[in-house]
Design an enzyme around this catalytic site. Structure first.
Site, PDB file in Angstrom:
ATOM      1  N   MET A  20     -10.223  -3.552  -5.627  1.00 31.77           N
ATOM      2  CA  MET A  20     -10.371  -2.204  -5.081  1.00 31.77           C
ATOM      3  C   MET A  20      -9.016  -1.633  -4.674  1.00 31.77           C
ATOM      4  O   MET A  20      -8.697  -0.469  -4.955  1.00 31.77           O
ATOM      5  CB  MET A  20     -11.300  -2.233  -3.878  1.00 31.77           C
ATOM      6  CG  MET A  20     -11.545  -0.877  -3.229  1.00 31.77           C
ATOM      7  SD  MET A  20     -12.821   0.086  -4.049  1.00 31.77           S
ATOM      8  CE  MET A  20     -14.293  -0.653  -3.325  1.00 31.77           C
ATOM      9  N   LYS A  21      -8.199  -2.450  -4.031  1.00 33.44           N
ATOM     10  CA  LYS A  21      -6.878  -2.002  -3.596  1.00 33.44           C
ATOM     11  C   LYS A  21      -5.995  -1.626  -4.785  1.00 33.44           C
ATOM     12  O   LYS A  21      -5.301  -0.597  -4.761  1.00 33.44           O
ATOM     13  CB  LYS A  21      -6.222  -3.101  -2.756  1.00 33.44           C
ATOM     14  CG  LYS A  21      -4.755  -2.882  -2.420  1.00 33.44           C
ATOM     15  CD  LYS A  21      -4.524  -1.619  -1.604  1.00 33.44           C
ATOM     16  CE  LYS A  21      -3.059  -1.565  -1.136  1.00 33.44           C
ATOM     17  NZ  LYS A  21      -2.725  -0.284  -0.482  1.00 33.44           N
ATOM     18  N   LEU A  22      -6.006  -2.446  -5.845  1.00 36.18           N
ATOM     19  CA  LEU A  22      -5.213  -2.120  -7.027  1.00 36.18           C
ATOM     20  C   LEU A  22      -5.707  -0.834  -7.681  1.00 36.18           C
ATOM     21  O   LEU A  22      -4.912  -0.026  -8.161  1.00 36.18           O
ATOM     22  CB  LEU A  22      -5.256  -3.274  -8.032  1.00 36.18           C
ATOM     23  CG  LEU A  22      -4.438  -4.520  -7.683  1.00 36.18           C
ATOM     24  CD1 LEU A  22      -4.587  -5.570  -8.772  1.00 36.18           C
ATOM     25  CD2 LEU A  22      -2.967  -4.179  -7.472  1.00 36.18           C
TER      26      LEU A  22
END
Length: 295
Positions: free
Chosen positions: A167-169
Site C-alpha cells: 500500500m505504501k509503495l
C-alpha cells in the site's frame, strides 16, 4: 509504553517528539553523533549504545532508511539477542518481500512484528496527523493501537505482513505520478505565457485537481526546493522498489522506468537532497525565475 526509537532522520525526530507528547517513555538511538546531539538538545533521551537502547523497552520503533539499514541494526549482535518479548514496529518504506523476511527473522527471535509505513511527512508527524498503514496480526495491531493513534489521524489495518508495505509503495508511486504530471503541464503553461493563476483556477474546479498541486506550486514558481520534508533521493529509492515489485508481479514496468529516468536526471543535476518536487527542473530545464513568463 516504553519505546525505543532507532533512527533519528527526517521522520525519526518528529515522531520521537510526538510520542513524548502523548506520554510515552522514549529513548532514541542514531548512528551519527550529530543527530543524537540535536535530539538531546531538544529534550529527548538518547543513547549511542545499541545494547542500552533496546535492553529495557517494550516497543522498538524503526525509522531507518531502507531494508539494508534495518537489517544491519536490528540483527546486530547488540540487538538481536534482546528482541525476545518485545514488539518491533517497522515504519520505513521497504518492499513486501523485504518486510515478510524481516517479520520471519523477528519472530524467530521471539518478538512480535508489525509493519507500519505512513503517509505524510514532518508536519503531519509533529501534529499526529499521519496516515498509518499497518500490516500484521490483529493481536499485535490492537496491542499497539493506542500508541499508533498518537501518531496518526487514520490508523488502518490493511492486512497481513507485506500488504501495508505494498500500500505504501502504491501511494508513493502516486506521489511521483501526480508530481511529474503537474510539473509537465505547468511547464507548458509557463512556456506559452498563459497566466499560471488562470490555469490553476480552472484546474481547481475540475476533477483533475489534487491538493498537492497547490502545496508544490510556489516551489515551482520560485525554483526553490530547499527545506525538504521528502528528498528526491528517497523518492528515487521508493520508485525503484515499486518497479521491482510491479515487474515481479507481472506488471508492465515502463511507466516506472520513465519516472525513474526523470527522477535520476534531477538527482544528477544536484537536487538529490532537495524536495522531490525539484523533478520539475529535469522536466523543464532552462527556465529562469527572473525572466520566466506567465507567472
Amino acid at each position: 509504553m516504553k519505546v525505543t526509537l532507532l533512527g533519528l532522520g527526517l521522520m525519526g525526530l518528529p515522531v520521537a517528539h510526538r510520542l513524548i507528547q502523548r506520554g510515552h517513555e522514549v529513548k532514541a538511538w542514531n548512528r551519527s553523533e550529530s543527530r543524537l546531539q540535536m535530539a538531546q538538545s531538544e529534550g529527548i533521551t538518547v543513547t549511542g549504545n545499541l545494547t542500552d537502547a533496546v535492553s529495557d523497552t517494550e516497543v522498538i520503533l524503526l525509522t531507518l532508511s531502507d531494508a539494508e539499514a534495518i537489517g544491519s541494526v536490528l540483527f546486530s549482535d547488540e540487538v538481536v539477542s534482546r528482541l525476545g518479548g518485545k514488539t518491533v514496529l517497522q515504519m520505513g518504506t521497504i518492499s513486501p518481500d523485504q518486510s515478510r523476511e524481516l517479520a520471519d527473522r523477528v519472530q524467530q527471535s521471539g518478538a512480535d512484528y508489525l509493519e507500519v509505513p505512513v503517509l505524510g511527512s514532518i508536519p503531519e508527524a509533529m501534529s499526529g496527523e499521519l496516515i498509518v498503514m499497518a500490516g500484521g496480526s490483529e493481536e499485535v495491531y490492537h496491542h499497539c493501537l493506542l500508541l499508533l493513534r498518537g501518531l496518526g489521524k487514520e490508523v488502518d489495518l490493511v492486512g497481513g505482513v507485506g500488504q501495508a508495505a505494498a500500500m505504501k509503495l502504491a501511494m508513493n508511486q502516486l506521489i511521483a505520478a501526480l508530481t511529474v504530471g503537474f510539473a509537465q503541464s505547468l511547464g507548458l503553461i509557463r512556456a506559452e505565457g498563459v497566466e499560471v493563476e488562470h490555469f490553476m483556477k480552472l484546474l481547481r474546479e475540475s476533477a483533475l485537481y489534487a491538493p498537492t498541486f497547490d502545496k508544490k506550486l510556489q516551489k515551482y514558481l520560485e525554483h526553490d526546493y530547499s527545506k525538504a520534508n521528502f528528498p528526491l533521493k528517497h523518492l528515487i529509492k521508493d520508485i525503484g522498489l515499486f518497479k521491482q515489485v510491479a515487474e515481479s508481479s507481472g506488471m508492465n514496468g515502463e511507466v516506472a522506468d520513465a519516472t525513474l529516468s526523470i527522477l535520476n536526471s534531477g538527482q544528477q543535476a544536484g537536487y538529490g537532497d532537495e524536495d522531490y518536487s525539484a523533478l520539475y527542473e529535469a522536466i523543464n530545464p532552462g527556465f529562469d525565475a527572473e525572466t520566466d513568463i506567465g507567472c
